[in-house]
Design a protein around this motif. Structure first.
Motif, PDB file in Angstrom:
ATOM      1  N   ASN A  69     -17.080 -51.040  -8.814  1.00 20.94           N
ATOM      2  CA  ASN A  69     -15.683 -50.810  -9.206  1.00 20.94           C
ATOM      3  C   ASN A  69     -15.393 -51.447 -10.554  1.00 20.94           C
ATOM      4  O   ASN A  69     -14.755 -50.833 -11.413  1.00 20.94           O
ATOM      5  CB  ASN A  69     -14.727 -51.346  -8.140  1.00 20.94           C
ATOM      6  CG  ASN A  69     -14.600 -50.410  -6.962  1.00 20.94           C
ATOM      7  OD1 ASN A  69     -14.579 -49.204  -7.116  1.00 20.94           O
ATOM      8  ND2 ASN A  69     -14.522 -50.970  -5.769  1.00 20.94           N
ATOM      9  N   THR A  70     -15.846 -52.675 -10.759  1.00 17.39           N
ATOM     10  CA  THR A  70     -15.627 -53.380 -12.022  1.00 17.39           C
ATOM     11  C   THR A  70     -16.307 -52.665 -13.184  1.00 17.39           C
ATOM     12  O   THR A  70     -15.780 -52.626 -14.295  1.00 17.39           O
ATOM     13  CB  THR A  70     -16.148 -54.834 -11.923  1.00 17.39           C
ATOM     14  OG1 THR A  70     -15.433 -55.486 -10.870  1.00 17.39           O
ATOM     15  CG2 THR A  70     -15.952 -55.586 -13.213  1.00 17.39           C
ATOM     16  N   ALA A  71     -17.484 -52.069 -12.931  1.00 20.12           N
ATOM     17  CA  ALA A  71     -18.247 -51.392 -13.980  1.00 20.12           C
ATOM     18  C   ALA A  71     -17.718 -49.996 -14.308  1.00 20.12           C
ATOM     19  O   ALA A  71     -18.248 -49.317 -15.185  1.00 20.12           O
ATOM     20  CB  ALA A  71     -19.717 -51.306 -13.585  1.00 20.12           C
ATOM     21  N   GLY A  72     -16.684 -49.547 -13.605  1.00 19.05           N
ATOM     22  CA  GLY A  72     -16.078 -48.256 -13.918  1.00 19.05           C
ATOM     23  C   GLY A  72     -16.636 -47.079 -13.148  1.00 19.05           C
ATOM     24  O   GLY A  72     -16.365 -45.920 -13.488  1.00 19.05           O
ATOM     25  N   PHE A  73     -17.414 -47.322 -12.102  1.00 22.33           N
ATOM     26  CA  PHE A  73     -17.909 -46.238 -11.267  1.00 22.33           C
ATOM     27  C   PHE A  73     -16.735 -45.625 -10.501  1.00 22.33           C
ATOM     28  O   PHE A  73     -15.808 -46.321 -10.113  1.00 22.33           O
ATOM     29  CB  PHE A  73     -18.929 -46.762 -10.251  1.00 22.33           C
ATOM     30  CG  PHE A  73     -20.310 -46.973 -10.792  1.00 22.33           C
ATOM     31  CD1 PHE A  73     -21.371 -46.206 -10.328  1.00 22.33           C
ATOM     32  CD2 PHE A  73     -20.562 -47.945 -11.740  1.00 22.33           C
ATOM     33  CE1 PHE A  73     -22.649 -46.406 -10.813  1.00 22.33           C
ATOM     34  CE2 PHE A  73     -21.834 -48.155 -12.228  1.00 22.33           C
ATOM     35  CZ  PHE A  73     -22.888 -47.389 -11.766  1.00 22.33           C
ATOM     36  N   GLY A  74     -16.796 -44.336 -10.285  1.00 25.62           N
ATOM     37  CA  GLY A  74     -15.837 -43.676  -9.415  1.00 25.62           C
ATOM     38  C   GLY A  74     -16.367 -43.738  -7.999  1.00 25.62           C
ATOM     39  O   GLY A  74     -17.474 -43.272  -7.739  1.00 25.62           O
ATOM     40  N   ILE A  83     -19.655 -44.084  -1.627  1.00 26.33           N
ATOM     41  CA  ILE A  83     -20.543 -43.491  -2.629  1.00 26.33           C
ATOM     42  C   ILE A  83     -19.860 -43.597  -3.984  1.00 26.33           C
ATOM     43  O   ILE A  83     -18.707 -43.194  -4.147  1.00 26.33           O
ATOM     44  CB  ILE A  83     -20.877 -42.029  -2.293  1.00 26.33           C
ATOM     45  CG1 ILE A  83     -21.580 -41.966  -0.928  1.00 26.33           C
ATOM     46  CG2 ILE A  83     -21.733 -41.400  -3.385  1.00 26.33           C
ATOM     47  CD1 ILE A  83     -21.910 -40.583  -0.442  1.00 26.33           C
ATOM     48  N   CYS A  84     -20.600 -44.159  -4.945  1.00 25.40           N
ATOM     49  CA  CYS A  84     -20.061 -44.412  -6.287  1.00 25.40           C
ATOM     50  C   CYS A  84     -20.926 -43.709  -7.323  1.00 25.40           C
ATOM     51  O   CYS A  84     -22.150 -43.683  -7.208  1.00 25.40           O
ATOM     52  CB  CYS A  84     -20.039 -45.914  -6.561  1.00 25.40           C
ATOM     53  SG  CYS A  84     -19.091 -46.868  -5.358  1.00 25.40           S
ATOM     54  N   ARG A  85     -20.260 -43.155  -8.344  1.00 23.09           N
ATOM     55  CA  ARG A  85     -20.983 -42.395  -9.381  1.00 23.09           C
ATOM     56  C   ARG A  85     -20.467 -42.752 -10.763  1.00 23.09           C
ATOM     57  O   ARG A  85     -19.294 -43.069 -10.935  1.00 23.09           O
ATOM     58  CB  ARG A  85     -20.788 -40.893  -9.178  1.00 23.09           C
ATOM     59  CG  ARG A  85     -21.325 -40.353  -7.888  1.00 23.09           C
ATOM     60  CD  ARG A  85     -21.095 -38.856  -7.750  1.00 23.09           C
ATOM     61  NE  ARG A  85     -21.418 -38.078  -8.938  1.00 23.09           N
ATOM     62  CZ  ARG A  85     -22.652 -37.679  -9.287  1.00 23.09           C
ATOM     63  NH1 ARG A  85     -23.674 -37.997  -8.541  1.00 23.09           N
ATOM     64  NH2 ARG A  85     -22.845 -36.964 -10.367  1.00 23.09           N
ATOM     65  N   ILE A  86     -21.366 -42.624 -11.717  1.00 21.78           N
ATOM     66  CA  ILE A  86     -21.002 -42.703 -13.125  1.00 21.78           C
ATOM     67  C   ILE A  86     -21.933 -41.768 -13.883  1.00 21.78           C
ATOM     68  O   ILE A  86     -23.089 -41.589 -13.490  1.00 21.78           O
ATOM     69  CB  ILE A  86     -21.054 -44.154 -13.649  1.00 21.78           C
ATOM     70  CG1 ILE A  86     -20.280 -44.282 -14.944  1.00 21.78           C
ATOM     71  CG2 ILE A  86     -22.493 -44.647 -13.787  1.00 21.78           C
ATOM     72  CD1 ILE A  86     -19.945 -45.724 -15.317  1.00 21.78           C
ATOM     73  N   GLU A 102     -25.777 -42.586 -12.647  1.00 22.86           N
ATOM     74  CA  GLU A 102     -26.175 -43.322 -11.457  1.00 22.86           C
ATOM     75  C   GLU A 102     -25.303 -42.885 -10.291  1.00 22.86           C
ATOM     76  O   GLU A 102     -24.113 -42.620 -10.457  1.00 22.86           O
ATOM     77  CB  GLU A 102     -25.990 -44.831 -11.645  1.00 22.86           C
ATOM     78  CG  GLU A 102     -26.938 -45.463 -12.610  1.00 22.86           C
ATOM     79  CD  GLU A 102     -26.782 -46.974 -12.671  1.00 22.86           C
ATOM     80  OE1 GLU A 102     -26.435 -47.604 -11.648  1.00 22.86           O
ATOM     81  OE2 GLU A 102     -27.004 -47.516 -13.760  1.00 22.86           O
ATOM     82  N   THR A 103     -25.926 -42.839  -9.137  1.00 25.25           N
ATOM     83  CA  THR A 103     -25.209 -42.657  -7.885  1.00 25.25           C
ATOM     84  C   THR A 103     -25.654 -43.788  -6.975  1.00 25.25           C
ATOM     85  O   THR A 103     -26.853 -44.025  -6.830  1.00 25.25           O
ATOM     86  CB  THR A 103     -25.545 -41.300  -7.243  1.00 25.25           C
ATOM     87  OG1 THR A 103     -25.270 -40.263  -8.175  1.00 25.25           O
ATOM     88  CG2 THR A 103     -24.730 -41.081  -5.978  1.00 25.25           C
ATOM     89  N   TRP A 116     -30.574 -41.274 -12.742  1.00 20.62           N
ATOM     90  CA  TRP A 116     -31.146 -39.962 -13.019  1.00 20.62           C
ATOM     91  C   TRP A 116     -30.924 -39.564 -14.476  1.00 20.62           C
ATOM     92  O   TRP A 116     -29.991 -40.025 -15.132  1.00 20.62           O
ATOM     93  CB  TRP A 116     -30.579 -38.909 -12.068  1.00 20.62           C
ATOM     94  CG  TRP A 116     -29.081 -38.905 -11.975  1.00 20.62           C
ATOM     95  CD1 TRP A 116     -28.306 -39.597 -11.091  1.00 20.62           C
ATOM     96  CD2 TRP A 116     -28.167 -38.190 -12.823  1.00 20.62           C
ATOM     97  NE1 TRP A 116     -26.975 -39.364 -11.327  1.00 20.62           N
ATOM     98  CE2 TRP A 116     -26.866 -38.498 -12.384  1.00 20.62           C
ATOM     99  CE3 TRP A 116     -28.323 -37.321 -13.894  1.00 20.62           C
ATOM    100  CZ2 TRP A 116     -25.735 -37.968 -12.985  1.00 20.62           C
ATOM    101  CZ3 TRP A 116     -27.198 -36.795 -14.485  1.00 20.62           C
ATOM    102  CH2 TRP A 116     -25.926 -37.116 -14.028  1.00 20.62           C
ATOM    103  N   VAL A 117     -31.821 -38.732 -14.973  1.00 22.24           N
ATOM    104  CA  VAL A 117     -31.725 -38.193 -16.329  1.00 22.24           C
ATOM    105  C   VAL A 117     -31.947 -36.684 -16.245  1.00 22.24           C
ATOM    106  O   VAL A 117     -33.002 -36.225 -15.784  1.00 22.24           O
ATOM    107  CB  VAL A 117     -32.778 -38.824 -17.275  1.00 22.24           C
ATOM    108  CG1 VAL A 117     -32.683 -38.212 -18.671  1.00 22.24           C
ATOM    109  CG2 VAL A 117     -32.643 -40.333 -17.318  1.00 22.24           C
TER     110      VAL A 117
END
Length: 134
Positions: A69-74, A83-86, A102-103, A116-117
């Motif tokens: 959450n702090t790093a800005g992931f949704g 489940i968090c993604r950016i 990242e997931t 992932w790339v």
């Protein structure tokens, strides 16, 4: 999922793949201290993914969610999982467009990290969560 990945981004666990499953420094430190299984798909290059499945305590799971959450992931809840993604889009130094991200998921004592790339298989993390629930 394995059939899809074998077709779209082989091979499984190429020894040359050095992609970390997260770029989050605090989480990398945590990964070094918990039981973890790692796998990767793809060869070294422009397309691939790296996943760690780790076992964490309840306090460690809370730390993961707070860090994301702090790093800005949704983040969103799906059943009993978070489940968090950016995602990031850019252009490489050799002028090739790319998408990377990242997931991450926390469910009970499991923590799944995937970086992932240029490939983000639909349902990948959910498939891992379902396998762990069996």
């Amino acid at each position: 999922m394995q059939t899809t990945l074998t077709a779209d981004v082989p091979p499984l666990n190429d020894p040359g793949v050095t992609l970390l499953s997260t770029d989050q420094a605090a989480l990398l430190e945590l990964l070094d201290t918990v039981p973890t299984l790692r796998c990767s798909w793809g060869e070294p290059g422009d397309t691939g993914l790296s996943t760690n499945v780790s076992v964490v305590s309840a306090d460690q799971a809370d730390t993961v969610r707070e860090s994301l959450n702090t790093a800005g992931f949704g983040c969103e809840s799906q059943g009993d999982a978070t489940i968090c993604r950016i995602e990031q889009r850019g252009v490489s130094l050799d002028d090739k467009p790319y998408t990377r991200g990242e997931t991450q998921a926390v469910q009970g004592s499991y923590w799944i990290t995937t970086s992932w790339v240029n490939i983000d298989p639909d349902g990948y993390t959910q498939d891992i969560l379902a396998a762990l629930a069996r």
